[in-house]
Design an enzyme around this catalytic site. Structure first.
Site, mmCIF file in Angstrom:
data_model
loop_
_atom_site.group_PDB
_atom_site.id
_atom_site.type_symbol
_atom_site.label_atom_id
_atom_site.label_comp_id
_atom_site.label_asym_id
_atom_site.label_seq_id
_atom_site.Cartn_x
_atom_site.Cartn_y
_atom_site.Cartn_z
ATOM 1 N N ASN A 25 32.052 -30.688 -37.671
ATOM 2 C CA ASN A 25 32.478 -29.279 -37.684
ATOM 3 C C ASN A 25 33.046 -29.003 -39.067
ATOM 4 O O ASN A 25 34.138 -29.451 -39.393
ATOM 5 C CB ASN A 25 33.539 -29.063 -36.596
ATOM 6 C CG ASN A 25 34.145 -27.669 -36.645
ATOM 7 O OD1 ASN A 25 33.673 -26.805 -37.391
ATOM 8 N ND2 ASN A 25 35.198 -27.449 -35.869
ATOM 9 N N LYS B 84 34.067 -26.271 -40.263
ATOM 10 C CA LYS B 84 35.074 -25.199 -40.280
ATOM 11 C C LYS B 84 34.752 -24.230 -41.422
ATOM 12 O O LYS B 84 33.579 -24.008 -41.695
ATOM 13 C CB LYS B 84 36.478 -25.803 -40.350
ATOM 14 C CG LYS B 84 36.694 -26.847 -39.230
ATOM 15 C CD LYS B 84 38.116 -27.282 -39.042
ATOM 16 C CE LYS B 84 38.193 -28.280 -37.894
ATOM 17 N NZ LYS B 84 39.559 -28.680 -37.584
ATOM 18 N N HIS C 256 37.014 -23.559 -29.698
ATOM 19 C CA HIS C 256 37.801 -24.463 -30.556
ATOM 20 C C HIS C 256 39.252 -23.992 -30.566
ATOM 21 O O HIS C 256 39.526 -22.786 -30.536
ATOM 22 C CB HIS C 256 37.214 -24.474 -31.967
ATOM 23 C CG HIS C 256 37.787 -25.582 -32.804
ATOM 24 N ND1 HIS C 256 39.032 -25.500 -33.369
ATOM 25 C CD2 HIS C 256 37.297 -26.802 -33.117
ATOM 26 C CE1 HIS C 256 39.286 -26.638 -34.017
ATOM 27 N NE2 HIS C 256 38.254 -27.442 -33.879
ATOM 28 N N GLU D 13 41.314 -23.723 -32.836
ATOM 29 C CA GLU D 13 41.657 -22.803 -33.930
ATOM 30 C C GLU D 13 41.277 -21.375 -33.570
ATOM 31 O O GLU D 13 41.943 -20.425 -33.990
ATOM 32 C CB GLU D 13 40.984 -23.280 -35.234
ATOM 33 C CG GLU D 13 41.702 -24.512 -35.776
ATOM 34 C CD GLU D 13 40.843 -25.448 -36.607
ATOM 35 O OE1 GLU D 13 39.743 -25.058 -37.040
ATOM 36 O OE2 GLU D 13 41.284 -26.600 -36.823
ATOM 37 N N GLU E 86 39.824 -32.181 -27.672
ATOM 38 C CA GLU E 86 40.498 -32.226 -28.969
ATOM 39 C C GLU E 86 41.978 -31.885 -28.782
ATOM 40 O O GLU E 86 42.337 -30.693 -28.719
ATOM 41 C CB GLU E 86 39.875 -31.219 -29.938
ATOM 42 C CG GLU E 86 38.406 -31.433 -30.206
ATOM 43 C CD GLU E 86 37.976 -30.795 -31.521
ATOM 44 O OE1 GLU E 86 37.515 -31.545 -32.380
ATOM 45 O OE2 GLU E 86 38.127 -29.584 -31.688
ATOM 46 N N GLY F 108 43.466 -32.606 -37.710
ATOM 47 C CA GLY F 108 43.845 -32.513 -39.115
ATOM 48 C C GLY F 108 45.188 -33.134 -39.447
ATOM 49 O O GLY F 108 45.747 -32.872 -40.509
ATOM 50 N N SER G 267 41.156 -35.977 -35.901
ATOM 51 C CA SER G 267 41.435 -37.055 -36.862
ATOM 52 C C SER G 267 40.548 -38.294 -36.693
ATOM 53 O O SER G 267 40.988 -39.409 -36.960
ATOM 54 C CB SER G 267 42.915 -37.450 -36.820
ATOM 55 O OG SER G 267 43.724 -36.360 -37.228
ATOM 56 N N GLY H 194 37.489 -32.980 -40.886
ATOM 57 C CA GLY H 194 37.604 -33.369 -42.288
ATOM 58 C C GLY H 194 36.635 -34.453 -42.737
ATOM 59 O O GLY H 194 36.014 -34.341 -43.808
#
Ligand code: 13P
Length: 252
Positions: free
Chosen positions: A10, A12, A93, A95, A164, A170, A209, A231
């Site tokens: 992902n 982002k 998600h 976020e 998640e 993150g 992570s 990430g």
């Protein structure tokens, strides 16, 4: 290979066309691991060029609108994504749940729209740190599963759930393997309740992570059918190390 692990990057809000070469490297790596299904969810602007480029990896998007078209300035619909070559879309998600106030009903409507457009859906769920500290992680997460995954046993084969934990995204912090396994077992039980036997084939990804150093043990946890990677998916080297770990794990 219906149960081969699914490793999804992902991206982002990261990535311009200069990153297409990174995606090509990921695609070449994916071709070396046919026992792993590799996906990338770039920002909308890169869905079309990536989908045109990929040989082994599948391309998806990070969100879609619940309606197929209309006066929704700034939004992208599921049929548009399918037309651009996307094969899946991530919905719910954390976020988006947190920053765009998306609730379970909206997430379910988006998933339904994606399925209607012929896409697969990855539905994200996960508890906050406060919810975990209060001992409510499992009820929060299974409640999200119950209220946000698309319904109907016939759609189960096109649905993936991603667990998640919000506090692991993150942050470099991950739950213990035992906690991941316990949560994935609870999610599996809920999925079976919803879909019946068809729910056995639904992949449950872990996200938060995930990196080259911890992928092996997280992927080996109970009922973990792959990973949703933020990430570490932005560079081919770190992402392919996770794909390699999944290849070694050889499925659920
Ligand atoms: P990180 O891997 O950067 O923690 O992000 C996880 C995530 O949110 C993937 O959807």
């Amino acid at each position: 290979m219906p149960n081969r692990p699914f490793i999804v990057g992902n991206w982002k809000m990261n990535g311009i066309r200069a990153m297409l070469s990174e995606a090509r490297s990921i695609d070449r790596g994916a071709a070396r691991h046919p026992d792993v299904r590799v996906g990338i969810a770039p920002p909308f602007t890169l869905v079309l060029p990536m989908a045109e480029d990929m040989q082994a990896a599948v391309i998806g998007a990070q969100d879609c609108h619940a309606k197929p078209s209309g006066a929704f300035t700034g939004d992208i619909s599921a049929p548009m994504l399918a037309d651009a070559g996307a094969q899946f879309v991530i919905v719910g998600h954390s976020e988006r749940r947190a920053m765009h106030a998306e609730g379970n009903a909206e997430v379910r409507a988006k998933g339904d729209a994606a399925l209607a457009a012929g896409l697969e859906v990855i539905v994200c769920v996960g508890e906050t740190e406060a919810e975990r500290d209060a001992g409510n992680a499992e009820s929060v997460v299974t409640g999200q599963v119950a209220d946000s995954i698309p319904l109907g046993e016939e759609v189960a084969s096109r649905v993936t759930v991603a667990y998640e934990p919000v506090w692991a995204i993150g942050t470099g912090r991950v739950p213990s393997v035992a906690d991941v396994g316990a949560m994935h077992r609870a999610i599996r039980a809920k999925i079976l309740e919803i879909y019946g036997e068809g729910g056995a084939a639904v992949r449950i990804l872990y996200g938060g992570s995930v990196n080259a150093g911890n992928a092996d043990e997280l992927l080996a946890a109970d009922e973990v059918g792959g990973a949703l990677v933020g990430g570490a998916s932005l560079a081919a080297d770190s992402f392919l190390a996770i794909v390699t770990a999944a290849s070694g794990a050889g499925g659920e």
